[in-house]
Motif scaffolding. Structure first.
Motif, PDB file in Angstrom:
ATOM      1  N   THR A  41     103.120  60.010  65.156  1.00 26.13           N
ATOM      2  CA  THR A  41     103.184  60.003  63.691  1.00 26.13           C
ATOM      3  C   THR A  41     102.077  60.840  63.056  1.00 26.13           C
ATOM      4  OG1 THR A  41     104.122  57.779  63.786  1.00 26.13           O
ATOM      5  CG2 THR A  41     103.256  58.495  61.668  1.00 26.13           C
ATOM      6  N   THR A  42     100.882  60.820  63.621  1.00 23.72           N
ATOM      7  CA  THR A  42      99.744  61.519  63.000  1.00 23.72           C
ATOM      8  C   THR A  42      99.531  62.931  63.536  1.00 23.72           C
ATOM      9  OG1 THR A  42      98.098  60.691  64.588  1.00 23.72           O
ATOM     10  CG2 THR A  42      98.545  59.338  62.618  1.00 23.72           C
ATOM     11  N   PHE A  43     100.116  63.275  64.669  1.00 23.25           N
ATOM     12  CA  PHE A  43      99.835  64.561  65.318  1.00 23.25           C
ATOM     13  C   PHE A  43     100.185  65.744  64.417  1.00 23.25           C
ATOM     14  CE2 PHE A  43     100.833  68.061  68.263  1.00 23.25           C
ATOM     15  CZ  PHE A  43      99.602  68.164  68.884  1.00 23.25           C
ATOM     16  N   MET A  44      99.198  66.587  64.133  1.00 22.64           N
ATOM     17  CA  MET A  44      99.313  67.802  63.321  1.00 22.64           C
ATOM     18  C   MET A  44      99.746  67.503  61.875  1.00 22.64           C
ATOM     19  SD  MET A  44      98.390  70.175  65.466  1.00 22.64           S
ATOM     20  CE  MET A  44      98.931  71.770  64.910  1.00 22.64           C
ATOM     21  N   LYS A  45      99.661  66.230  61.450  1.00 17.05           N
ATOM     22  CA  LYS A  45     100.080  65.862  60.104  1.00 17.05           C
ATOM     23  C   LYS A  45      99.017  65.090  59.339  1.00 17.05           C
ATOM     24  CE  LYS A  45     104.696  65.253  61.907  1.00 17.05           C
ATOM     25  NZ  LYS A  45     105.445  64.269  62.617  1.00 17.05           N
ATOM     26  N   ALA A  46      98.194  64.323  60.038  1.00 18.63           N
ATOM     27  CA  ALA A  46      97.256  63.427  59.371  1.00 18.63           C
ATOM     28  C   ALA A  46      96.029  63.236  60.256  1.00 18.63           C
ATOM     29  CB  ALA A  46      97.918  62.081  59.099  1.00 18.63           C
ATOM     30  N   GLU A  47      95.038  62.551  59.696  1.00 20.02           N
ATOM     31  CA  GLU A  47      93.850  62.230  60.473  1.00 20.02           C
ATOM     32  C   GLU A  47      94.256  61.378  61.665  1.00 20.02           C
ATOM     33  OE1 GLU A  47      89.775  59.685  59.839  1.00 20.02           O
ATOM     34  OE2 GLU A  47      90.486  60.915  58.187  1.00 20.02           O
ATOM     35  N   GLY A  48      93.575  61.562  62.773  1.00 18.17           N
ATOM     36  CA  GLY A  48      93.890  60.815  63.981  1.00 18.17           C
ATOM     37  C   GLY A  48      93.652  59.330  63.827  1.00 18.17           C
ATOM     38  N   ILE A  49      94.193  58.567  64.754  1.00 20.00           N
ATOM     39  CA  ILE A  49      93.977  57.127  64.726  1.00 20.00           C
ATOM     40  C   ILE A  49      92.559  56.777  65.164  1.00 20.00           C
ATOM     41  CG2 ILE A  49      96.398  56.517  64.962  1.00 20.00           C
ATOM     42  CD1 ILE A  49      95.917  56.078  67.923  1.00 20.00           C
ATOM     43  N   LYS A  50      91.934  57.659  65.914  1.00 20.54           N
ATOM     44  CA  LYS A  50      90.509  57.582  66.255  1.00 20.54           C
ATOM     45  C   LYS A  50      89.977  59.004  66.129  1.00 20.54           C
ATOM     46  CE  LYS A  50      90.255  53.326  68.271  1.00 20.54           C
ATOM     47  NZ  LYS A  50      89.237  52.318  68.247  1.00 20.54           N
ATOM     48  N   THR A  51      88.861  59.180  65.448  1.00 17.89           N
ATOM     49  CA  THR A  51      88.288  60.508  65.253  1.00 17.89           C
ATOM     50  C   THR A  51      86.795  60.473  65.518  1.00 17.89           C
ATOM     51  OG1 THR A  51      87.879  60.141  62.896  1.00 17.89           O
ATOM     52  CG2 THR A  51      90.006  61.112  63.489  1.00 17.89           C
ATOM     53  N   SER A  52      86.227  61.664  65.698  1.00 16.73           N
ATOM     54  CA  SER A  52      84.774  61.764  65.801  1.00 16.73           C
ATOM     55  C   SER A  52      84.316  63.115  65.273  1.00 16.73           C
ATOM     56  CB  SER A  52      84.295  61.561  67.242  1.00 16.73           C
ATOM     57  OG  SER A  52      84.620  62.663  68.044  1.00 16.73           O
ATOM     58  N   LYS A  53      83.094  63.140  64.804  1.00 13.81           N
ATOM     59  CA  LYS A  53      82.425  64.363  64.371  1.00 13.81           C
ATOM     60  C   LYS A  53      81.034  64.323  64.983  1.00 13.81           C
ATOM     61  CE  LYS A  53      81.084  67.045  60.319  1.00 13.81           C
ATOM     62  NZ  LYS A  53      81.161  67.134  58.830  1.00 13.81           N
ATOM     63  N   ASP A  54      80.807  65.229  65.935  1.00 10.41           N
ATOM     64  CA  ASP A  54      79.555  65.228  66.691  1.00 10.41           C
ATOM     65  C   ASP A  54      78.868  66.573  66.558  1.00 10.41           C
ATOM     66  OD1 ASP A  54      79.776  62.614  68.456  1.00 10.41           O
ATOM     67  OD2 ASP A  54      81.750  63.543  68.401  1.00 10.41           O
ATOM     68  N   LYS A  55      77.551  66.559  66.477  1.00 14.93           N
ATOM     69  CA  LYS A  55      76.778  67.793  66.422  1.00 14.93           C
ATOM     70  C   LYS A  55      77.075  68.612  67.675  1.00 14.93           C
ATOM     71  CE  LYS A  55      73.522  70.591  64.959  1.00 14.93           C
ATOM     72  NZ  LYS A  55      74.202  71.861  64.933  1.00 14.93           N
ATOM     73  N   ALA A  56      77.373  69.882  67.474  1.00 13.90           N
ATOM     74  CA  ALA A  56      77.664  70.754  68.616  1.00 13.90           C
ATOM     75  C   ALA A  56      76.395  70.988  69.431  1.00 13.90           C
ATOM     76  CB  ALA A  56      78.235  72.083  68.133  1.00 13.90           C
ATOM     77  N   GLU A  57      76.530  70.946  70.715  1.00 11.56           N
ATOM     78  CA  GLU A  57      75.459  71.258  71.661  1.00 11.56           C
ATOM     79  C   GLU A  57      76.074  72.113  72.753  1.00 11.56           C
ATOM     80  OE1 GLU A  57      72.258  70.471  71.378  1.00 11.56           O
ATOM     81  OE2 GLU A  57      72.507  69.202  69.603  1.00 11.56           O
ATOM     82  N   ALA A  58      75.490  73.268  73.022  1.00  4.72           N
ATOM     83  CA  ALA A  58      76.018  74.153  74.057  1.00  4.72           C
ATOM     84  C   ALA A  58      76.109  73.411  75.387  1.00  4.72           C
ATOM     85  CB  ALA A  58      75.132  75.384  74.189  1.00  4.72           C
ATOM     86  N   GLY A  59      77.203  73.622  76.088  1.00  6.54           N
ATOM     87  CA  GLY A  59      77.400  72.994  77.393  1.00  6.54           C
ATOM     88  C   GLY A  59      78.590  72.069  77.396  1.00  6.54           C
ATOM     89  N   GLU A  60      78.334  70.792  77.642  1.00  4.38           N
ATOM     90  CA  GLU A  60      79.390  69.805  77.796  1.00  4.38           C
ATOM     91  C   GLU A  60      79.154  68.635  76.844  1.00  4.38           C
ATOM     92  OE1 GLU A  60      81.116  68.732  81.838  1.00  4.38           O
ATOM     93  OE2 GLU A  60      79.844  66.991  81.427  1.00  4.38           O
ATOM     94  N   LEU A  61      80.217  68.114  76.277  1.00  2.60           N
ATOM     95  CA  LEU A  61      80.137  66.967  75.369  1.00  2.60           C
ATOM     96  C   LEU A  61      81.050  65.874  75.915  1.00  2.60           C
ATOM     97  CD1 LEU A  61      79.273  65.733  72.601  1.00  2.60           C
ATOM     98  CD2 LEU A  61      81.278  66.853  71.628  1.00  2.60           C
ATOM     99  N   ILE A  62      80.555  64.648  75.949  1.00  3.56           N
ATOM    100  CA  ILE A  62      81.350  63.514  76.424  1.00  3.56           C
ATOM    101  C   ILE A  62      81.558  62.555  75.256  1.00  3.56           C
ATOM    102  CG2 ILE A  62      81.477  61.565  78.017  1.00  3.56           C
ATOM    103  CD1 ILE A  62      79.733  63.227  79.946  1.00  3.56           C
ATOM    104  N   LEU A  63      82.828  62.282  74.954  1.00  7.29           N
ATOM    105  CA  LEU A  63      83.199  61.381  73.870  1.00  7.29           C
ATOM    106  C   LEU A  63      83.851  60.135  74.454  1.00  7.29           C
ATOM    107  CD1 LEU A  63      84.925  64.021  71.564  1.00  7.29           C
ATOM    108  CD2 LEU A  63      82.564  63.212  71.436  1.00  7.29           C
ATOM    109  N   THR A  64      83.610  58.994  73.833  1.00  5.15           N
ATOM    110  CA  THR A  64      84.195  57.742  74.297  1.00  5.15           C
ATOM    111  C   THR A  64      84.890  57.051  73.127  1.00  5.15           C
ATOM    112  OG1 THR A  64      82.431  57.501  75.928  1.00  5.15           O
ATOM    113  CG2 THR A  64      83.717  55.536  75.431  1.00  5.15           C
ATOM    114  N   PHE A  65      86.131  56.668  73.339  1.00  2.00           N
ATOM    115  CA  PHE A  65      86.917  55.944  72.352  1.00  2.00           C
ATOM    116  C   PHE A  65      87.345  54.630  72.986  1.00  2.00           C
ATOM    117  CE2 PHE A  65      87.297  60.409  71.498  1.00  2.00           C
ATOM    118  CZ  PHE A  65      87.108  60.486  70.125  1.00  2.00           C
ATOM    119  N   GLU A  66      87.037  53.522  72.329  1.00  2.00           N
ATOM    120  CA  GLU A  66      87.299  52.205  72.906  1.00  2.00           C
ATOM    121  C   GLU A  66      88.441  51.502  72.191  1.00  2.00           C
ATOM    122  OE1 GLU A  66      83.485  50.309  72.780  1.00  2.00           O
ATOM    123  OE2 GLU A  66      82.821  51.361  74.575  1.00  2.00           O
TER     124      GLU A  66
END
Length: 139
Positions: A49-74
């Protein structure tokens, strides 16, 4: 006696409340190849329902850091989902495009296909079942 009963009740409620908070599945998303530390990494977990149409059911905004970023959604319930991520280097909270329509900022999407043009939910779909899941996406 009333004080003891009250203490036991509060103690039992704390276990019940903690059990409710821990329902669902944990989704870990590893984002590889973040090229620089400019701006933010915007990401969203979507259902059909939300894909490419609305905000996700879980979202995040994280400061960019060169390399690798690990996100966790519970507390994700079993089902079909899609995940999108954008390196918003100029912090304007949207994907930027060149005059020819090609994206000018790094992005990644779950799924195996590489469609020409905007992806569909079926292109990006993955399934969460009864156990924790890890996705690895690369810019």
């Amino acid at each position: 006696m009333k004080k003891l009963l009250f203490t036991i009740t509060v103690f039992a409620m704390s276990f019940t409340m903690n059990a409710q908070e821990e329902t669902g599945i944990t989704l870990t998303v590893v984002i590889q190849n973040v090229l620089n530390s400019e701006g933010h990494i915007l990401s969203g977990l979507h259902n059909e329902t939300t894909f490419m149409k609305a905000e996700g059911i879980k979202t995040s905004k994280d400061k960019a850091e060169a390399g690798e970023l690990i996100l966790t959604f519970e507390n994700i319930q079993p089902g079909d989902y899609a995940f999108s991520v954008l390196h918003d280097a100029n912090d304007n909270n949207r994907m930027d495009f060149a005059t020819n329509g090609m994206p000018t900022e790094d992005y990644a999407m779950s799924g195996e296909s590489l469609p020409m043009g905007p992806p569909t939910f079926s292109d990006a779909k993955f399934t969460i079942e009864g156990e924790d899941k890890e996705l690895t996406l690369r810019f």
